[in-house]
Scaffold this motif. Structure first.
Motif, mmCIF file in Angstrom:
data_model
loop_
_atom_site.group_PDB
_atom_site.id
_atom_site.type_symbol
_atom_site.label_atom_id
_atom_site.label_comp_id
_atom_site.label_asym_id
_atom_site.label_seq_id
_atom_site.Cartn_x
_atom_site.Cartn_y
_atom_site.Cartn_z
ATOM 1 N N ALA A 110 -7.208 -29.253 -13.009
ATOM 2 C CA ALA A 110 -6.853 -28.047 -12.254
ATOM 3 C C ALA A 110 -7.283 -26.794 -12.999
ATOM 4 O O ALA A 110 -7.762 -25.823 -12.392
ATOM 5 C CB ALA A 110 -5.353 -28.011 -11.989
ATOM 6 N N PHE A 111 -7.136 -26.799 -14.324
ATOM 7 C CA PHE A 111 -7.565 -25.636 -15.100
ATOM 8 C C PHE A 111 -9.076 -25.460 -15.006
ATOM 9 O O PHE A 111 -9.576 -24.354 -14.775
ATOM 10 C CB PHE A 111 -7.145 -25.767 -16.559
ATOM 11 N N GLY A 112 -9.825 -26.538 -15.193
ATOM 12 C CA GLY A 112 -11.276 -26.451 -15.105
ATOM 13 C C GLY A 112 -11.730 -25.999 -13.732
ATOM 14 O O GLY A 112 -12.641 -25.168 -13.609
ATOM 15 N N GLU A 113 -11.101 -26.529 -12.687
ATOM 16 C CA GLU A 113 -11.446 -26.134 -11.319
ATOM 17 C C GLU A 113 -11.214 -24.645 -11.106
ATOM 18 O O GLU A 113 -12.054 -23.933 -10.541
ATOM 19 C CB GLU A 113 -10.603 -26.949 -10.324
ATOM 20 N N ALA A 114 -10.065 -24.158 -11.576
ATOM 21 C CA ALA A 114 -9.738 -22.747 -11.397
ATOM 22 C C ALA A 114 -10.666 -21.843 -12.203
ATOM 23 O O ALA A 114 -11.104 -20.796 -11.734
ATOM 24 C CB ALA A 114 -8.284 -22.494 -11.797
ATOM 25 N N ALA A 115 -10.991 -22.251 -13.437
ATOM 26 C CA ALA A 115 -11.842 -21.419 -14.291
ATOM 27 C C ALA A 115 -13.266 -21.350 -13.745
ATOM 28 O O ALA A 115 -13.877 -20.264 -13.709
ATOM 29 C CB ALA A 115 -11.844 -21.971 -15.716
ATOM 30 N N ILE A 116 -13.802 -22.472 -13.305
ATOM 31 C CA ILE A 116 -15.150 -22.469 -12.738
ATOM 32 C C ILE A 116 -15.173 -21.654 -11.450
ATOM 33 O O ILE A 116 -16.096 -20.861 -11.207
ATOM 34 C CB ILE A 116 -15.642 -23.899 -12.494
ATOM 35 N N GLY A 117 -14.143 -21.814 -10.620
ATOM 36 C CA GLY A 117 -14.056 -21.040 -9.385
ATOM 37 C C GLY A 117 -14.000 -19.547 -9.656
ATOM 38 O O GLY A 117 -14.641 -18.749 -8.960
ATOM 39 N N ALA A 118 -13.245 -19.152 -10.682
ATOM 40 C CA ALA A 118 -13.151 -17.736 -11.028
ATOM 41 C C ALA A 118 -14.488 -17.207 -11.524
ATOM 42 O O ALA A 118 -14.876 -16.073 -11.226
ATOM 43 C CB ALA A 118 -12.074 -17.532 -12.087
ATOM 44 N N GLU A 126 -24.201 -20.428 -9.884
ATOM 45 C CA GLU A 126 -23.543 -21.735 -9.924
ATOM 46 C C GLU A 126 -23.906 -22.577 -11.149
ATOM 47 O O GLU A 126 -23.006 -23.144 -11.771
ATOM 48 C CB GLU A 126 -23.831 -22.508 -8.642
ATOM 49 N N PRO A 127 -25.183 -22.681 -11.535
ATOM 50 C CA PRO A 127 -25.470 -23.525 -12.709
ATOM 51 C C PRO A 127 -24.827 -23.003 -13.994
ATOM 52 O O PRO A 127 -24.588 -23.778 -14.920
ATOM 53 C CB PRO A 127 -27.005 -23.484 -12.811
ATOM 54 N N GLU A 128 -24.553 -21.684 -14.052
ATOM 55 C CA GLU A 128 -24.006 -21.093 -15.265
ATOM 56 C C GLU A 128 -22.487 -20.981 -15.247
ATOM 57 O O GLU A 128 -21.870 -20.688 -16.280
ATOM 58 C CB GLU A 128 -24.600 -19.697 -15.487
ATOM 59 N N ALA A 129 -21.882 -21.185 -14.082
ATOM 60 C CA ALA A 129 -20.440 -20.984 -13.973
ATOM 61 C C ALA A 129 -19.653 -21.936 -14.870
ATOM 62 O O ALA A 129 -18.649 -21.566 -15.475
ATOM 63 C CB ALA A 129 -19.994 -21.135 -12.521
ATOM 64 N N VAL A 130 -20.143 -23.176 -14.960
ATOM 65 C CA VAL A 130 -19.478 -24.148 -15.834
ATOM 66 C C VAL A 130 -19.560 -23.691 -17.284
ATOM 67 O O VAL A 130 -18.570 -23.729 -18.029
ATOM 68 C CB VAL A 130 -20.099 -25.544 -15.675
ATOM 69 N N LEU A 131 -20.748 -23.227 -17.707
ATOM 70 C CA LEU A 131 -20.913 -22.762 -19.076
ATOM 71 C C LEU A 131 -20.038 -21.545 -19.344
ATOM 72 O O LEU A 131 -19.446 -21.417 -20.427
ATOM 73 C CB LEU A 131 -22.384 -22.427 -19.344
ATOM 74 N N ALA A 132 -19.932 -20.657 -18.371
ATOM 75 C CA ALA A 132 -19.092 -19.475 -18.536
ATOM 76 C C ALA A 132 -17.625 -19.864 -18.680
ATOM 77 O O ALA A 132 -16.918 -19.371 -19.574
ATOM 78 C CB ALA A 132 -19.276 -18.533 -17.345
ATOM 79 N N ALA A 133 -17.161 -20.756 -17.814
ATOM 80 C CA ALA A 133 -15.760 -21.180 -17.861
ATOM 81 C C ALA A 133 -15.442 -21.882 -19.171
ATOM 82 O O ALA A 133 -14.403 -21.624 -19.795
ATOM 83 C CB ALA A 133 -15.451 -22.099 -16.676
ATOM 84 N N PHE A 134 -16.334 -22.758 -19.618
ATOM 85 C CA PHE A 134 -16.079 -23.467 -20.865
ATOM 86 C C PHE A 134 -16.227 -22.555 -22.069
ATOM 87 O O PHE A 134 -15.553 -22.751 -23.080
ATOM 88 C CB PHE A 134 -16.989 -24.692 -20.989
ATOM 89 N N SER A 135 -17.090 -21.540 -21.982
ATOM 90 C CA SER A 135 -17.190 -20.580 -23.082
ATOM 91 C C SER A 135 -15.864 -19.853 -23.284
ATOM 92 O O SER A 135 -15.431 -19.624 -24.420
ATOM 93 C CB SER A 135 -18.307 -19.568 -22.806
ATOM 94 N N VAL A 136 -15.220 -19.501 -22.179
ATOM 95 C CA VAL A 136 -13.906 -18.860 -22.271
ATOM 96 C C VAL A 136 -12.901 -19.823 -22.891
ATOM 97 O O VAL A 136 -12.126 -19.454 -23.781
ATOM 98 C CB VAL A 136 -13.437 -18.389 -20.880
ATOM 99 N N GLN A 137 -12.915 -21.079 -22.431
ATOM 100 C CA GLN A 137 -11.986 -22.062 -22.988
ATOM 101 C C GLN A 137 -12.232 -22.274 -24.474
ATOM 102 O O GLN A 137 -11.279 -22.344 -25.267
ATOM 103 C CB GLN A 137 -12.121 -23.397 -22.249
ATOM 104 N N TYR A 138 -13.498 -22.358 -24.876
ATOM 105 C CA TYR A 138 -13.812 -22.554 -26.292
ATOM 106 C C TYR A 138 -13.350 -21.357 -27.122
ATOM 107 O O TYR A 138 -12.860 -21.524 -28.247
ATOM 108 C CB TYR A 138 -15.315 -22.762 -26.488
ATOM 109 N N TYR A 139 -13.537 -20.151 -26.583
ATOM 110 C CA TYR A 139 -13.080 -18.957 -27.300
ATOM 111 C C TYR A 139 -11.570 -19.016 -27.518
ATOM 112 O O TYR A 139 -11.078 -18.773 -28.629
ATOM 113 C CB TYR A 139 -13.445 -17.684 -26.532
ATOM 114 N N VAL A 140 -10.837 -19.334 -26.447
ATOM 115 C CA VAL A 140 -9.370 -19.377 -26.562
ATOM 116 C C VAL A 140 -8.945 -20.433 -27.578
ATOM 117 O O VAL A 140 -8.115 -20.178 -28.453
ATOM 118 C CB VAL A 140 -8.715 -19.657 -25.194
ATOM 119 N N MET A 141 -9.508 -21.636 -27.474
ATOM 120 C CA MET A 141 -9.123 -22.706 -28.396
ATOM 121 C C MET A 141 -9.450 -22.330 -29.838
ATOM 122 O O MET A 141 -8.639 -22.531 -30.740
ATOM 123 C CB MET A 141 -9.803 -24.019 -28.016
#
Length: 205
Positions: A110-118, A126-141
């Motif tokens: 659910a978190f990944g779905e919401a982050a990619i959607g945002a 679209e091809p970069e949205a996953v990288l953007a969402a995971f970049s945010v997650q990696y920064y937070v972690m």
């Protein structure tokens, strides 16, 4: 003790981590702390990795809820990042529990779905949205791993000031100024600064 179930196992694991840290957690030690034979745990989690995955999913419970209440894409991604940090800080070593996992359970999905959607709503292709969402997650972690490591150092070592005096600040003047800035800037502000810079460079309004 009350009947052991999966929820009790997770609660016991978090209690153990709070007291001893995630590195000390083993199935046998958890069983001992719960007052059961370690084989009993395998009725609820099949191994240590399954336990870690379950803890990671437990951390993200509710993080992705109600993030589509009219906020724009960048604001949603910002909110998700702050929620994730709060969730990771809710338990000792929370960021380390999540880091390195690839959990396919409801809360993490659910978190990944919401982050990619945002990210998509922010104008990221679209091809970069996953990288953007995971970049945010990696920064937070990464930020929270350092943040929580600092808490552990304070618990274990009261000599931070003395250790800093061993630095040759005449040779490393930027470090001297940097340490002062870090001491004078609250953690929340440090986090918000980096996150804002990341989102500014990632999302198009």
């Amino acid at each position: 003790m009350a009947r052991l179930d999966r929820a009790a196992v997770l609660a016991g694991a978090w209690q153990f981590i709070e007291g001893h840290g995630v590195d000390a957690l083993t199935m046998r030690k958890l069983a001992s702390s719960l007052g059961v034979n370690h084989g009993t745990l395998y009725w609820h989690v099949e191994n240590k990795q399954a336990l870690t995955d379950a803890l990671a999913d437990d951390l993200l419970a509710g993080v992705a809820d109600d993030t589509d209440s009219g906020a724009s894409g960048p604001d949603r991604l910002l909110e998700l990042a702050h929620r994730l940090r709060s969730a990771l800080l809710s338990h000792r070593d929370g960021a380390r529990v999540l880091a390195g996992t690839f959990v396919r359970q409801p809360n993490t999905l659910a978190f990944g779905e919401a982050a990619i959607g945002a990210a998509l709503e922010s104008g990221v292709p679209e091809p970069e949205a996953v990288l953007a969402a995971f970049s945010v997650q990696y920064y937070v972690m990464g930020f929270v791993i350092e943040e929580q490591a600092g808490y552990d150092l304070v618990r274990a070592d009261s000599t931070r000031v003395q250790r800093e005096t061993t630095i040759d600040f005449e040779r490393f003047p930027n470090i001297a100024a940097g340490l002062k800035t870090l001491r004078d800037t609250p953690r929340d502000n440090q986090f918000a600064y980096g996150l804002t810079r990341l989102l500014t460079g990632t999302c198009r309004s």
